[in-house]
Write a protein that holds these residues in place. Structure first.
Motif, PDB file in Angstrom:
ATOM      1  N   ARG A  36       0.857  -1.192   0.000  1.00  0.00           N
ATOM      2  CA  ARG A  36       0.000   0.000   0.000  1.00  0.00           C
ATOM      3  C   ARG A  36       0.894   1.244   0.000  1.00  0.00           C
ATOM      4  O   ARG A  36       1.139   1.836   1.057  1.00  0.00           O
ATOM      5  CB  ARG A  36      -0.935  -0.006   1.214  1.00  0.00           C
ATOM      6  CG  ARG A  36      -2.006  -1.078   1.134  1.00  0.00           C
ATOM      7  CD  ARG A  36      -2.952  -1.074   2.322  1.00  0.00           C
ATOM      8  NE  ARG A  36      -2.301  -1.261   3.617  1.00  0.00           N
ATOM      9  CZ  ARG A  36      -1.890  -2.430   4.113  1.00  0.00           C
ATOM     10  NH1 ARG A  36      -2.071  -3.526   3.424  1.00  0.00           N
ATOM     11  NH2 ARG A  36      -1.313  -2.493   5.297  1.00  0.00           N
ATOM     12  N   ALA A  38       2.281   4.961  -0.084  1.00  0.00           N
ATOM     13  CA  ALA A  38       1.729   6.241   0.365  1.00  0.00           C
ATOM     14  C   ALA A  38       1.740   7.279  -0.745  1.00  0.00           C
ATOM     15  O   ALA A  38       1.019   8.268  -0.677  1.00  0.00           O
ATOM     16  CB  ALA A  38       2.522   6.764   1.562  1.00  0.00           C
ATOM     17  N   ALA A  39       2.561   7.058  -1.765  1.00  0.00           N
ATOM     18  CA  ALA A  39       2.678   7.990  -2.887  1.00  0.00           C
ATOM     19  C   ALA A  39       3.214   7.215  -4.089  1.00  0.00           C
ATOM     20  O   ALA A  39       3.783   6.128  -3.934  1.00  0.00           O
ATOM     21  CB  ALA A  39       3.637   9.126  -2.538  1.00  0.00           C
ATOM     22  N   HIS A  42       6.741   5.361  -3.960  1.00  0.00           N
ATOM     23  CA  HIS A  42       7.104   4.977  -2.587  1.00  0.00           C
ATOM     24  C   HIS A  42       7.814   3.626  -2.633  1.00  0.00           C
ATOM     25  O   HIS A  42       7.309   2.662  -3.193  1.00  0.00           O
ATOM     26  CB  HIS A  42       5.832   4.902  -1.754  1.00  0.00           C
ATOM     27  CG  HIS A  42       6.019   4.487  -0.332  1.00  0.00           C
ATOM     28  ND1 HIS A  42       4.945   4.364   0.515  1.00  0.00           N
ATOM     29  CD2 HIS A  42       7.106   4.158   0.413  1.00  0.00           C
ATOM     30  CE1 HIS A  42       5.359   3.990   1.722  1.00  0.00           C
ATOM     31  NE2 HIS A  42       6.684   3.857   1.669  1.00  0.00           N
ATOM     32  N   HIS A 105      11.602   4.039   4.356  1.00  0.00           N
ATOM     33  CA  HIS A 105      10.617   4.436   3.353  1.00  0.00           C
ATOM     34  C   HIS A 105      11.227   5.580   2.554  1.00  0.00           C
ATOM     35  O   HIS A 105      11.594   6.603   3.131  1.00  0.00           O
ATOM     36  CB  HIS A 105       9.338   4.961   4.015  1.00  0.00           C
ATOM     37  CG  HIS A 105       8.578   3.953   4.793  1.00  0.00           C
ATOM     38  ND1 HIS A 105       7.496   3.275   4.276  1.00  0.00           N
ATOM     39  CD2 HIS A 105       8.727   3.514   6.070  1.00  0.00           C
ATOM     40  CE1 HIS A 105       7.009   2.468   5.197  1.00  0.00           C
ATOM     41  NE2 HIS A 105       7.750   2.590   6.296  1.00  0.00           N
ATOM     42  N   ILE A 107      10.000   8.153   0.033  1.00  0.00           N
ATOM     43  CA  ILE A 107       8.690   8.602  -0.436  1.00  0.00           C
ATOM     44  C   ILE A 107       8.834   9.902  -1.221  1.00  0.00           C
ATOM     45  O   ILE A 107       9.133  10.955  -0.643  1.00  0.00           O
ATOM     46  CB  ILE A 107       7.718   8.816   0.743  1.00  0.00           C
ATOM     47  CG1 ILE A 107       7.649   7.549   1.606  1.00  0.00           C
ATOM     48  CG2 ILE A 107       6.335   9.213   0.224  1.00  0.00           C
ATOM     49  CD1 ILE A 107       6.870   7.729   2.890  1.00  0.00           C
ATOM     50  N   ARG A 109       7.686  13.274  -2.969  1.00  0.00           N
ATOM     51  CA  ARG A 109       6.648  14.218  -2.554  1.00  0.00           C
ATOM     52  C   ARG A 109       6.460  15.321  -3.583  1.00  0.00           C
ATOM     53  O   ARG A 109       7.401  15.741  -4.241  1.00  0.00           O
ATOM     54  CB  ARG A 109       7.024  14.847  -1.211  1.00  0.00           C
ATOM     55  CG  ARG A 109       7.161  13.888  -0.042  1.00  0.00           C
ATOM     56  CD  ARG A 109       5.826  13.280   0.383  1.00  0.00           C
ATOM     57  NE  ARG A 109       4.810  14.277   0.653  1.00  0.00           N
ATOM     58  CZ  ARG A 109       4.579  14.842   1.832  1.00  0.00           C
ATOM     59  NH1 ARG A 109       5.292  14.493   2.889  1.00  0.00           N
ATOM     60  NH2 ARG A 109       3.626  15.745   1.987  1.00  0.00           N
ATOM     61  N   ASP A 113       0.468  17.052  -2.971  1.00  0.00           N
ATOM     62  CA  ASP A 113       0.086  15.656  -2.734  1.00  0.00           C
ATOM     63  C   ASP A 113      -0.830  15.531  -1.512  1.00  0.00           C
ATOM     64  O   ASP A 113      -1.048  16.480  -0.761  1.00  0.00           O
ATOM     65  CB  ASP A 113       1.305  14.732  -2.651  1.00  0.00           C
ATOM     66  CG  ASP A 113       2.205  14.961  -1.449  1.00  0.00           C
ATOM     67  OD1 ASP A 113       1.728  15.511  -0.434  1.00  0.00           O
ATOM     68  OD2 ASP A 113       3.387  14.581  -1.511  1.00  0.00           O
ATOM     69  N   MET A 115      -0.436  13.721   1.177  1.00  0.00           N
ATOM     70  CA  MET A 115       0.176  13.290   2.426  1.00  0.00           C
ATOM     71  C   MET A 115       0.164  14.356   3.510  1.00  0.00           C
ATOM     72  O   MET A 115       0.031  14.043   4.680  1.00  0.00           O
ATOM     73  CB  MET A 115       1.608  12.811   2.181  1.00  0.00           C
ATOM     74  CG  MET A 115       1.603  11.473   1.477  1.00  0.00           C
ATOM     75  SD  MET A 115       3.214  10.724   1.382  1.00  0.00           S
ATOM     76  CE  MET A 115       3.738  10.663   3.070  1.00  0.00           C
TER      77      MET A 115
END
Length: 144
Positions: A36, A38-39, A42, A105, A107, A109, A113, A115
């Motif tokens: 799953r 997050a972006a 990721h 992680h 990620i 950005r 976004d 988040m």
């Protein structure tokens, strides 16, 4: 520290017992997207041998994982052109660690976004002074 832990999904991925979409691997680490993300982009970077978290291994074992994250982060930057990046590693349940095998992680950005910010908006309550905290940490460094 153990080479592999029973009942560890990341050890299963490293050993090939569980599937993963491998993005990068070297003698110390392997990188793959989480189930799953997050972006977009990721990616998780994990050591090939089991370390519970960032605190579990000596710097000589943790540093190659950070180096692999830097390689992966650079590739993400070139491939996806994000505006920024978070590098997150949680140690312990209080820090929201949910898989107890060290992982970073990476990620990407973007300003718009979903988040949102990851930094608290208020300072901790009743915190000791920065000088007091620095002295405690320096004392530990001197003793190691």
């Amino acid at each position: 520290m153990t080479v592999a832990a029973t009942d560890c999904v990341f050890c299963d991925i490293v050993s090939g017992r569980a599937p993963a979409i491998v993005i990068y691997e070297d003698e110390h680490a392997i990188a793959f997207p989480p189930i799953r993300p997050a972006a977009v982009g990721h990616t998780l970077v994990v050591p090939r041998h089991h370390l519970r978290d960032f605190w579990d291994g000596p710097p000589t074992e943790v540093a190659p994982v950070a180096a692999a994250a830097a390689v992966v982060g650079s590739a993400i930057r070139r491939a996806l052109r994000p505006e920024g990046m978070n590098l997150i590693s949680s140690a312990g349940a209080a820090a929201t660690q949910s898989v107890f095998h060290l992982h970073l992680h990476v990620i990407p950005r973007w300003a718009d976004d979903h988040m949102g910010p990851i930094w608290p908006t208020t300072p901790p309550r009743e915190a000791p002074s920065r000088e007091q905290v620095a002295a405690l940490i320096r004392a530990e460094l001197a003793g190691s």
